[in-house]
Design a protein around this motif. Structure first.
Motif, PDB file in Angstrom:
ATOM      1  N   LEU A 358       0.847  -1.194   0.000  1.00 26.29           N
ATOM      2  CA  LEU A 358       0.000   0.000   0.000  1.00 26.29           C
ATOM      3  C   LEU A 358       0.883   1.244   0.000  1.00 26.29           C
ATOM      4  O   LEU A 358       1.806   1.364   0.807  1.00 26.29           O
ATOM      5  N   GLU A 359       0.572   2.184  -0.909  1.00 29.37           N
ATOM      6  CA  GLU A 359       1.449   3.357  -1.058  1.00 29.37           C
ATOM      7  C   GLU A 359       1.172   4.434  -0.019  1.00 29.37           C
ATOM      8  O   GLU A 359       1.881   5.436   0.057  1.00 29.37           O
ATOM      9  N   HIS A 360       0.089   4.279   0.766  1.00 31.38           N
ATOM     10  CA  HIS A 360      -0.271   5.314   1.746  1.00 31.38           C
ATOM     11  C   HIS A 360      -1.098   4.643   2.843  1.00 31.38           C
ATOM     12  O   HIS A 360      -1.579   3.511   2.649  1.00 31.38           O
ATOM     13  N   ALA A 361      -1.311   5.362   3.928  1.00 31.14           N
ATOM     14  CA  ALA A 361      -2.124   4.799   5.013  1.00 31.14           C
ATOM     15  C   ALA A 361      -3.600   4.790   4.594  1.00 31.14           C
ATOM     16  O   ALA A 361      -4.019   5.588   3.756  1.00 31.14           O
ATOM     17  N   LEU A 362      -4.347   3.871   5.176  1.00 35.35           N
ATOM     18  CA  LEU A 362      -5.795   3.775   4.899  1.00 35.35           C
ATOM     19  C   LEU A 362      -6.491   3.398   6.185  1.00 35.35           C
ATOM     20  O   LEU A 362      -5.957   2.600   6.969  1.00 35.35           O
ATOM     21  N   ASP A 363      -7.682   3.958   6.416  1.00 38.23           N
ATOM     22  CA  ASP A 363      -8.460   3.378   7.517  1.00 38.23           C
ATOM     23  C   ASP A 363      -9.761   2.811   6.987  1.00 38.23           C
ATOM     24  O   ASP A 363     -10.168   3.078   5.858  1.00 38.23           O
ATOM     25  N   VAL A 387       0.078  -0.566  -4.698  1.00 37.13           N
ATOM     26  CA  VAL A 387      -1.287  -0.155  -5.005  1.00 37.13           C
ATOM     27  C   VAL A 387      -1.607   1.123  -4.236  1.00 37.13           C
ATOM     28  O   VAL A 387      -1.113   1.322  -3.128  1.00 37.13           O
ATOM     29  N   ARG A 388      -2.390   2.002  -4.880  1.00 39.20           N
ATOM     30  CA  ARG A 388      -2.860   3.199  -4.181  1.00 39.20           C
ATOM     31  C   ARG A 388      -4.342   3.347  -4.449  1.00 39.20           C
ATOM     32  O   ARG A 388      -4.849   2.923  -5.495  1.00 39.20           O
ATOM     33  N   GLU A 389      -5.023   3.932  -3.484  1.00 36.19           N
ATOM     34  CA  GLU A 389      -6.465   4.084  -3.626  1.00 36.19           C
ATOM     35  C   GLU A 389      -6.787   5.156  -4.657  1.00 36.19           C
ATOM     36  O   GLU A 389      -6.068   6.148  -4.789  1.00 36.19           O
ATOM     37  N   VAL A 390      -7.879   4.942  -5.368  1.00 37.63           N
ATOM     38  CA  VAL A 390      -8.378   5.994  -6.244  1.00 37.63           C
ATOM     39  C   VAL A 390      -9.812   6.288  -5.799  1.00 37.63           C
ATOM     40  O   VAL A 390     -10.603   5.376  -5.576  1.00 37.63           O
ATOM     41  N   GLY A 391     -10.123   7.583  -5.629  1.00 39.18           N
ATOM     42  CA  GLY A 391     -11.439   7.960  -5.100  1.00 39.18           C
ATOM     43  C   GLY A 391     -11.496   7.637  -3.621  1.00 39.18           C
ATOM     44  O   GLY A 391     -10.462   7.500  -2.960  1.00 39.18           O
ATOM     45  N   GLY A 392     -12.670   7.500  -3.097  1.00 39.12           N
ATOM     46  CA  GLY A 392     -12.828   7.177  -1.674  1.00 39.12           C
ATOM     47  C   GLY A 392     -13.663   5.938  -1.514  1.00 39.12           C
ATOM     48  O   GLY A 392     -13.907   5.219  -2.486  1.00 39.12           O
ATOM     49  N   PRO A 393     -14.118   5.683  -0.278  1.00 40.36           N
ATOM     50  CA  PRO A 393     -14.859   4.451  -0.044  1.00 40.36           C
ATOM     51  C   PRO A 393     -16.301   4.456  -0.558  1.00 40.36           C
ATOM     52  O   PRO A 393     -16.921   3.404  -0.674  1.00 40.36           O
ATOM     53  N   SER A 394     -16.868   5.637  -0.879  1.00 41.77           N
ATOM     54  CA  SER A 394     -18.304   5.693  -1.190  1.00 41.77           C
ATOM     55  C   SER A 394     -18.663   4.933  -2.458  1.00 41.77           C
ATOM     56  O   SER A 394     -17.887   4.910  -3.425  1.00 41.77           O
ATOM     57  N   SER A 395     -19.867   4.392  -2.425  1.00 37.37           N
ATOM     58  CA  SER A 395     -20.245   3.461  -3.494  1.00 37.37           C
ATOM     59  C   SER A 395     -20.885   4.147  -4.697  1.00 37.37           C
ATOM     60  O   SER A 395     -21.318   3.464  -5.618  1.00 37.37           O
ATOM     61  N   HIS A 396     -20.947   5.483  -4.702  1.00 34.44           N
ATOM     62  CA  HIS A 396     -21.463   6.163  -5.902  1.00 34.44           C
ATOM     63  C   HIS A 396     -20.318   6.620  -6.808  1.00 34.44           C
ATOM     64  O   HIS A 396     -20.566   7.218  -7.841  1.00 34.44           O
ATOM     65  N   VAL A 414      -9.732  -5.225  10.401  1.00 31.14           N
ATOM     66  CA  VAL A 414      -8.652  -4.234  10.252  1.00 31.14           C
ATOM     67  C   VAL A 414      -9.250  -2.830  10.166  1.00 31.14           C
ATOM     68  O   VAL A 414     -10.107  -2.566   9.321  1.00 31.14           O
ATOM     69  N   THR A 415      -8.810  -1.930  11.040  1.00 29.42           N
ATOM     70  CA  THR A 415      -9.338  -0.557  10.984  1.00 29.42           C
ATOM     71  C   THR A 415      -8.298   0.437  10.486  1.00 29.42           C
ATOM     72  O   THR A 415      -8.652   1.522  10.035  1.00 29.42           O
ATOM     73  N   GLU A 416      -7.030   0.068  10.602  1.00 32.77           N
ATOM     74  CA  GLU A 416      -5.985   0.993  10.143  1.00 32.77           C
ATOM     75  C   GLU A 416      -4.884   0.235   9.426  1.00 32.77           C
ATOM     76  O   GLU A 416      -4.447  -0.815   9.893  1.00 32.77           O
ATOM     77  N   LEU A 417      -4.470   0.786   8.325  1.00 32.59           N
ATOM     78  CA  LEU A 417      -3.331   0.201   7.603  1.00 32.59           C
ATOM     79  C   LEU A 417      -2.305   1.299   7.397  1.00 32.59           C
ATOM     80  O   LEU A 417      -2.661   2.420   6.992  1.00 32.59           O
ATOM     81  N   GLU A 418      -1.055   0.969   7.692  1.00 37.13           N
ATOM     82  CA  GLU A 418      -0.003   1.972   7.486  1.00 37.13           C
ATOM     83  C   GLU A 418       0.504   1.919   6.060  1.00 37.13           C
ATOM     84  O   GLU A 418       0.378   0.891   5.390  1.00 37.13           O
ATOM     85  N   SER A 419       1.088   3.029   5.648  1.00 36.79           N
ATOM     86  CA  SER A 419       1.738   3.030   4.344  1.00 36.79           C
ATOM     87  C   SER A 419       2.801   1.926   4.366  1.00 36.79           C
ATOM     88  O   SER A 419       3.523   1.773   5.354  1.00 36.79           O
TER      89      SER A 419
END
Ligand SMILES: Nc1nc2c(c(=O)[nH]1)N[C@H]1C(S)=C(S)[C@@H](COP(=O)(O)OP(=O)(O)OC[C@H]3O[C@@H](n4cnc5c(N)ncnc54)[C@H](O)[C@@H]3O)O[C@H]1N2
Ligand code: MOO
Length: 428
Positions: A358-363, A387-396, A414-419
């Motif tokens: 993961l290229e960045h932290a995620l919760d 891998v890096r996230e694109v957009g956010g968690p929302s489903s729209h 899992v609630t937190e992931l570090e970079s």
């Protein structure tokens, strides 16, 4: 009731297995397979075992352009000898002909793929001959001592007649099609594709091109994404799609429409119904209101997107209700339906699952399995897969889904992931 992702995957598999693989099921059997020309059989699943009707190669042939000879069996087998013998050259053997018997003490110029003559058991490549070229009949050539079998491709050394060439249930790729052709097959019997009725619901949904939107999209309305998106996903997964017209938020209208496709007077042929929208907690949940007291369960899966799910049967046909948000539909398809199709029918291929950094932290919300959209970059030379996230968690967030090439999986605990954390990624 709240289900885990694994529980709902199991439930979907069970509903479909029961409907498609039981004594009544027709999708897995050979009897209802379709005969397809080879060119159209790739990407389909072979219905019955293909047993080799002939051997490959069909006859012993030369692996090299060179000289066919009878090896000197008086020599010890493992001598790495520099000894050589002089042979008289006979007529040349091109590929595609039946050669005549090789007289003893003679060498036949032979081409790669040409049939070995009776009386020969080895080939010396032309570059090892002296002189290192093809000679005319009657000339002399000096060839090194050669073991029996050298550069000879024995009949059946790839596949012997009567052996299993391709097993039933195989998803046919280019090599399978090539193999079938080499075995002389003109057609293959493949399993019938499952046929899904795709039902899109919502008063707000309009199809592009709807005359009511000719002066622009009316306020409060949206253009459909789900029908187009899921139709394409299904088609790419080898599923035949029957599109139902968009259903308004009227339970009676939905029931009538479903009956028109799978009811007693319908033409039939629908293996699965998949709906989108109308299954959560609102006042106008058309699917829920129409089917809640039928044999369809409305469940909440500890998953985001894709939490609300419907599963059961309608008039005996498996029914799966996906939530209306476009990303929820895709995640539902990838997590629940694709794996079940792969397992039961042998197609489509499951998504490739890899670990990436993961290229960045995620919760992620507690207690929910989360699926985020990502951009995956594969390992290259020194660098690991990331891998890096694109957009956010929302489903729209359909536009960011369109940028993504991967789904990032974050397990429920899992609630937190570090970079730099390793995450499971499914490649789209
Ligand atoms: N009080 C609660 N509200 C909601 C909950 C909840 O638990 N409690 N769950 C939310 C979640 S999560 C989801 S996902 C959605 C699922 O809702 P439905 O399956 O009932 O779907 P709709 O309400 O019909 O639509 C949701 C959303 O998607 C849009 N949509 C629908 N069809 C299409 C289409 N063909 N193309 C593009 N977009 C479509 C629709 O306009 C809505 O915006 O419920 C939450 N609410
Ligand atoms: O489960 Mo919903 O699908 O989060 O948006």
């Amino acid at each position: 009731m709240r289900r885990t992702v694994a529980e709902h995957q199991g439930a979907v598999l069970e509903v479909l297995t029961k409907a498609w693989s039981g004594p009544e099921g027709t999708l897995r059997t050979e009897d209802v397979g379709e005969r397809m020309p080879l060119a159209e059989a790739a990407g389909r699943v072979l219905a019955g075992d293909l047993v080799a009707p002939l051997s490959l190669p069909p006859f012993a042939n030369s692996q090299m352009d060179g000289f066919a000879i009878l090896s000197d069996t008086s020599q010890p087998e493992y001598v790495d000898s520099i000894e050589s013998t002089t042979f008289t050259v006979t007529a040349t053997i091109p590929a595609g002909v039946t050669p005549s018997r090789l007289p003893s003490g003679m060498a036949a110029p032979i081409m790669t793929g040409a049939m070995m003559p009776d009386g020969a058991d080895a080939v010396v490549p032309v570059e090892k001959a002296d002189p290192a070229r093809f000679l005319a009949e009657g000339e002399s050539v000096v060839l090194p001592l050669t073991r029996a079998g050298t550069y000879v491709r024995a009949m059946g050394s790839d596949l012997a007649q009567g052996e299993l060439a391709i097993a039933a249930g195989t998803l046919l790729n280019a090599a399978h099609i090539g193999l079938a052709s080499a075995l002389g097959c003109v057609q293959l019997t493949v399993r019938r594709k499952p046929r899904v009725l795709l039902v899109t619901t919502g008063d707000e949904v309009m199809l592009p091109g709807d005359p009511r939107a000719s002066d622009g999209l009316p306020a409060g309305k949206i253009f459909d994404a789900n029908m187009a998106l899921l139709r394409t996903s299904f088609q790419q997964a080898g599923v035949e799609v029957v599109l139902a017209p968009v259903v308004a938020d009227q339970p009676q209208a939905l029931l009538e429409m479903l009956e028109s496709y799978v009811g007693p007077s319908a033409r039939g042929g629908i293996d699965l119904i998949v709906s989108t929208g109308g299954i959560s907690a609102g006042a106008f949940e058309v699917v829920k209101q129409a089917l809640d007291d039928a044999s369809v369960e409305f469940v909440s899966v500890a998953l985001q997107p894709g939490g609300p799910q419907a599963l059961g049967t309608f008039l005996g046909v498996p029914f799966i209700g996906f939530p209306g948000n476009p990303v929820s539909g895709v995640v539902s398809f990838e997590l629940f339906l694709r794996p079940a199709l792969s397992e039961i029918l042998g197609a489509p291929e499951p998504r490739r699952r890899v670990l990436a950094t993961l290229e960045h932290a995620l919760d992620s919300p507690a207690g929910k399995y989360q699926v985020r959209r990502g951009i995956y970059e594969g390992p290259e030379f020194e660098s690991a897969a990331s891998v890096r996230e694109v957009g956010g968690p929302s489903s729209h967030l359909l536009a960011s889904l369109a940028q993504a090439n991967a789904l990032i999986h974050i397990p429920a605990g899992v609630t937190e992931l570090e970079s730099g954390a390793k995450v499971e990624v499914w490649l789209l």
